[in-house]
Design an enzyme around this catalytic site. Sequence first.
Site, short mmCIF file in Angstrom:
data_model
loop_
_atom_site.label_atom_id
_atom_site.label_comp_id
_atom_site.label_asym_id
_atom_site.label_seq_id
_atom_site.Cartn_x
_atom_site.Cartn_y
_atom_site.Cartn_z
N ARG A 75 6.41 -5.03 2.36
CA ARG A 75 6.02 -5.11 3.77
C ARG A 75 6.92 -6.11 4.48
O ARG A 75 7.01 -7.26 4.08
CB ARG A 75 4.55 -5.56 3.86
CG ARG A 75 3.94 -5.37 5.23
CD ARG A 75 2.45 -5.60 5.18
NE ARG A 75 1.78 -4.54 4.45
CZ ARG A 75 1.23 -3.47 5.03
NH1 ARG A 75 1.27 -3.34 6.33
NH2 ARG A 75 0.66 -2.55 4.31
N THR A 88 7.82 -7.37 11.00
CA THR A 88 7.25 -6.16 11.65
C THR A 88 5.95 -5.72 10.97
O THR A 88 5.19 -4.94 11.54
CB THR A 88 8.24 -4.98 11.56
OG1 THR A 88 8.40 -4.63 10.17
CG2 THR A 88 9.59 -5.34 12.15
N ASP A 131 -5.94 -8.54 -7.83
CA ASP A 131 -4.58 -8.04 -7.64
C ASP A 131 -4.19 -7.20 -8.85
O ASP A 131 -4.00 -7.72 -9.95
CB ASP A 131 -3.62 -9.22 -7.45
CG ASP A 131 -2.23 -8.74 -7.08
OD1 ASP A 131 -1.64 -7.94 -7.84
OD2 ASP A 131 -1.72 -9.16 -6.03
N ASP A 150 -0.81 -8.14 -10.68
CA ASP A 150 -0.90 -9.39 -11.44
C ASP A 150 -1.73 -9.20 -12.70
O ASP A 150 -1.41 -9.73 -13.77
CB ASP A 150 -1.52 -10.50 -10.58
CG ASP A 150 -0.52 -11.06 -9.58
OD1 ASP A 150 0.70 -10.90 -9.80
OD2 ASP A 150 -0.96 -11.66 -8.59
C1 PRP Z 1 -0.87 -3.39 -4.18
C2 PRP Z 1 -1.30 -2.05 -4.72
C3 PRP Z 1 -0.87 -1.11 -3.62
C4 PRP Z 1 -1.10 -1.94 -2.38
C5 PRP Z 1 -2.39 -1.51 -1.75
O1 PRP Z 1 0.48 -3.55 -4.36
O2 PRP Z 1 -0.73 -1.74 -5.97
O3 PRP Z 1 0.48 -0.70 -3.71
O4 PRP Z 1 -1.23 -3.31 -2.81
O5 PRP Z 1 -2.57 -2.12 -0.53
P1 PRP Z 1 -2.54 -1.33 0.84
O6 PRP Z 1 -3.37 -0.08 0.65
O7 PRP Z 1 -3.15 -2.29 1.82
O8 PRP Z 1 -1.10 -1.00 1.14
P2 PRP Z 1 1.22 -4.91 -3.98
O9 PRP Z 1 1.75 -4.79 -2.57
O10 PRP Z 1 0.32 -6.08 -4.26
O11 PRP Z 1 2.48 -4.92 -4.92
P3 PRP Z 1 2.56 -4.94 -6.53
O12 PRP Z 1 2.26 -3.54 -6.99
O13 PRP Z 1 3.98 -5.32 -6.78
O14 PRP Z 1 1.60 -5.95 -7.08
N1 URA Z 2 -3.79 -4.77 -3.70
C1 URA Z 2 -4.40 -5.16 -4.84
O1 URA Z 2 -3.77 -5.29 -5.89
N2 URA Z 2 -5.73 -5.38 -4.80
C2 URA Z 2 -6.45 -5.24 -3.68
O2 URA Z 2 -7.67 -5.44 -3.70
C3 URA Z 2 -5.79 -4.83 -2.50
C4 URA Z 2 -4.45 -4.60 -2.55
#
Ligand code: PRP
Ligand code: URA
Length: 209
Positions: free
Chosen positions: A104, A108, A200, A203
């Site tokens: 992200r 923006t 998360d 993680d």
């Molecule tokens: C997490 C998850 C999704 C996203 C969901 O990824 O695996 O991709 O967040 O959130 P959203 O529906 O609000 O977009 P993250 O961005 O934490 O990255 P990661 O997979 O590297 O941990």
């Molecule tokens: N991404 C995650 O990994 N967990 C949440 O709850 C939301 C976004």
Amino acid sequence: MAKVFVMDHPLVQHKVTMLRDKNTSTKDFRELAEEISLLMAYEVTRDLPLEDVEVETPICKTVAKTVAGRSLGIVPILRAGLGMVNGMLKLVPNAKVGHIGLYRDPVTLKPVEYYCKLPADATDRTLIVVDPMLATGGSAIAAIGFLKARGCTNIKFCCLIAAPQGLKALQEAHPDVDIFIAALDETLNDHAYIVPGLGDAGDRLFGTK
Ligand code: PRP
Ligand code: URA
């Protein structure tokens, strides 16, 4: 509007509960995510077309069913989507795997694609986009948008836990995409984490916190 399927199988619900537990180790979390993904692949592939083939059993020749039609592709959203790939591949070992990475933009707040490698024939395949979490829906909506921009038309989305907000947003953005969810949760908190969720996912899968 495409269909939404929330898994109601007792084994899936049991395993999701273990996944949620903050005391579940990284090793167990990874194994559970894989097992649930395998069970979900069973539902995601329920509408695969069949065709007749002749087969010779030790007793006689017969006509029996075999999977026909479009081949499959599994597309994890990096990084946490990787945790769902092996489980799916156990059920559909001939599927090809593509990868899509998003971040992200801090200014923006729009999702930016930083990596995309798809099977050469991705446009001819049914693509199953996998990501454990559907929170705001921003990542899934963007990833599917990037696939469509490359000409992919036959797409399904599969996640372990969804928030109602993300589900609604994804349905509105991509009404042609069927959505498969292991558990539909209550809401999002102020940090856009799913409540009760599992924390998360990346993680917990990779032990990075
Ligand atoms: C997490 C998850 C999704 C996203 C969901 O990824 O695996 O991709 O967040 O959130 P959203 O529906 O609000 O977009 P993250 O961005 O934490 O990255 P990661 O997979 O590297 O941990
Ligand atoms: N991404 C995650 O990994 N967990 C949440 O709850 C939301 C976004």
